[in-house]
Design an enzyme around this catalytic site. Sequence first.
Site, PDB file in Angstrom:
ATOM      1  CB  ALA A  41      39.139-137.623 -17.604  1.00 21.55           C
ATOM      2  N   GLY A  45      34.043-132.317 -24.999  1.00 23.76           N
ATOM      3  CA  GLY A  45      32.909-133.164 -25.390  1.00 23.76           C
ATOM      4  C   GLY A  45      31.880-133.215 -24.267  1.00 23.76           C
ATOM      5  CG  HIS A  46      32.877-135.127 -20.583  1.00 23.21           C
ATOM      6  ND1 HIS A  46      34.228-135.301 -20.460  1.00 23.21           N
ATOM      7  CD2 HIS A  46      32.363-136.378 -20.669  1.00 23.21           C
ATOM      8  CE1 HIS A  46      34.526-136.590 -20.462  1.00 23.21           C
ATOM      9  NE2 HIS A  46      33.408-137.268 -20.588  1.00 23.21           N
ATOM     10  CD  GLN A  70      31.033-148.012 -18.098  1.00 23.02           C
ATOM     11  OE1 GLN A  70      30.062-147.674 -17.419  1.00 23.02           O
ATOM     12  NE2 GLN A  70      31.414-147.290 -19.146  1.00 23.02           N
ATOM     13  N   GLY A 161      26.509-138.466 -25.650  1.00 24.48           N
ATOM     14  CA  GLY A 161      27.220-138.098 -26.866  1.00 24.48           C
ATOM     15  C   GLY A 161      27.076-139.150 -27.954  1.00 24.48           C
ATOM     16  CE  LYS A 163      35.210-140.829 -28.796  1.00 20.06           C
ATOM     17  NZ  LYS A 163      35.133-141.972 -27.918  1.00 20.06           N
ATOM     18  CB  VAL A 190      33.074-132.053 -29.072  1.00 18.21           C
ATOM     19  CG1 VAL A 190      34.076-130.912 -29.074  1.00 18.21           C
ATOM     20  CG2 VAL A 190      31.680-131.537 -28.742  1.00 18.21           C
ATOM     21  CB  SER A 200      38.663-139.562 -20.745  1.00 13.25           C
ATOM     22  OG  SER A 200      37.480-138.813 -20.577  1.00 13.25           O
ATOM     23  NE  ARG A 201      39.253-146.272 -22.265  1.00 10.73           N
ATOM     24  CZ  ARG A 201      37.965-146.516 -21.979  1.00 10.73           C
ATOM     25  NH1 ARG A 201      37.016-145.960 -22.707  1.00 10.73           N
ATOM     26  NH2 ARG A 201      37.630-147.291 -20.964  1.00 10.73           N
TER      27      ARG A 201
HETATM   28  P1  AMP Z   1      32.581-140.863 -20.710  1.00 11.24           P
HETATM   29  O1  AMP Z   1      33.053-139.970 -19.613  1.00 11.24           O
HETATM   30  O2  AMP Z   1      33.633-141.184 -21.713  1.00 11.24           O
HETATM   31  O3  AMP Z   1      31.825-142.053 -20.201  1.00 11.24           O
HETATM   32  O4  AMP Z   1      31.506-140.011 -21.522  1.00 11.24           O
HETATM   33  C1  AMP Z   1      30.426-139.400 -20.885  1.00 11.24           C
HETATM   34  C2  AMP Z   1      29.498-138.833 -21.918  1.00 11.24           C
HETATM   35  O5  AMP Z   1      30.206-137.900 -22.733  1.00 11.24           O
HETATM   36  C3  AMP Z   1      28.952-139.901 -22.878  1.00 11.24           C
HETATM   37  O6  AMP Z   1      27.602-139.598 -23.181  1.00 11.24           O
HETATM   38  C4  AMP Z   1      29.832-139.728 -24.082  1.00 11.24           C
HETATM   39  O7  AMP Z   1      29.226-140.155 -25.290  1.00 11.24           O
HETATM   40  C5  AMP Z   1      30.034-138.229 -24.083  1.00 11.24           C
HETATM   41  N1  AMP Z   1      31.228-137.868 -24.861  1.00 11.24           N
HETATM   42  C6  AMP Z   1      32.479-138.374 -24.731  1.00 11.24           C
HETATM   43  N2  AMP Z   1      33.302-137.859 -25.665  1.00 11.24           N
HETATM   44  C7  AMP Z   1      32.536-137.003 -26.394  1.00 11.24           C
HETATM   45  C8  AMP Z   1      32.796-136.150 -27.522  1.00 11.24           C
HETATM   46  N3  AMP Z   1      33.998-136.082 -28.082  1.00 11.24           N
HETATM   47  N4  AMP Z   1      31.777-135.424 -28.030  1.00 11.24           N
HETATM   48  C9  AMP Z   1      30.533-135.495 -27.474  1.00 11.24           C
HETATM   49  N5  AMP Z   1      30.225-136.267 -26.409  1.00 11.24           N
HETATM   50  C10 AMP Z   1      31.213-137.018 -25.881  1.00 11.24           C
END
Ligand code: AMP
Length: 300
Positions: A41, A45-46, A70, A161, A163, A190, A200-201
């Site tokens: 998703a 940010g990604h 997780q 991130g 985040k 971001v 994504s949520r």
């Molecule tokens: P996730 O897909 O949510 O597991 O996130 C994958 C990576 O993207 C992780 O390192 C998160 O910390 C990073 N990430 C998610 N949201 C953001 C954001 N808004 N800004 C920067 N990095 C992000």
Amino acid sequence: MTLKPTFQDMNVYTDILPCRTAVRGIQRNGGTVGLVPTMGAIHEGHVSLIRAAKARCSHVAVTIFVNPTQFAPTDDFTAYPRPLEADLDSCKRAGVDLVFTPTVETMYPGARLESRTSTNVHVSGLTDVLCGPRRPGHFDGVATIVAKLFGILPADAVFFGEKDYQQLAVIRQMVRDLNIPIEIVGCPTVREPDGLAMSSRNAYLTSAQRTQATCLSRALFDAAERIRGGERNIAAIVDGIREGIVSAGPAQIEYVDVVDSNTLDLLSIVDRPARICLAVRIGSCRLIDNVGVDAPPTPR
Ligand code: AMP
């Protein structure tokens, strides 16, 4: 020497061996690989992590895997968005060289997920605060899958991130403790133009909840400003944040805490670089956010 010896285009792998071989091939040819683990998703940010990886490494690998271990049984594992085609398109547009998107069976062959894998990585201490006690087993699932991904994609650097600040701290600790030869790079959060941290949520929020959710970053930024202005008393800071959230609409605050930026120890006075962290449920959506206060404040 060509800088991109292996790929003219983005390669997508679902199996472990060809993926590992591809990463090693790049490195044998003098390239470096930056890894960006995600659950898909893909949002800006990604993409910021992909950009950071591209700036530092000759090649970028992204993993897309919604990791069941997780999630708690009551979490949103089944409902979690999985727009794979759009994600691959985003990766391609961002200049990704390699995507690894395995099935659950590939990552946990024959495993009964409720009993997890035989080998699990548990990082103690850092997981005793913030999201740790509220999501039992979550960080074991995260640390274990990330360790497995490091074994499959022996990258030079990996990008996470801020985040997910606690996750970043946990992975840093795991890599130090297990002597894993990979550089961990933390990247800033971001945000949407109105301040909401991209996630994504966020897609789970109704439009009214989406508007309400801006109260989180607003409350965090206000608190950081108060600390920079000289406020050191964390009880007062936390009260202010809670008030900002509650006054914006119905929300269930899981925690609002201020921790040492490095150790994640809970603080009662801001006397060192600190991180203000929160987790709040708005409707069915659990949102986390945090901001750093890096400069030690001047006393009032
Ligand atoms: P996730 O897909 O949510 O597991 O996130 C994958 C990576 O993207 C992780 O390192 C998160 O910390 C990073 N990430 C998610 N949201 C953001 C954001 N808004 N800004 C920067 N990095 C992000």
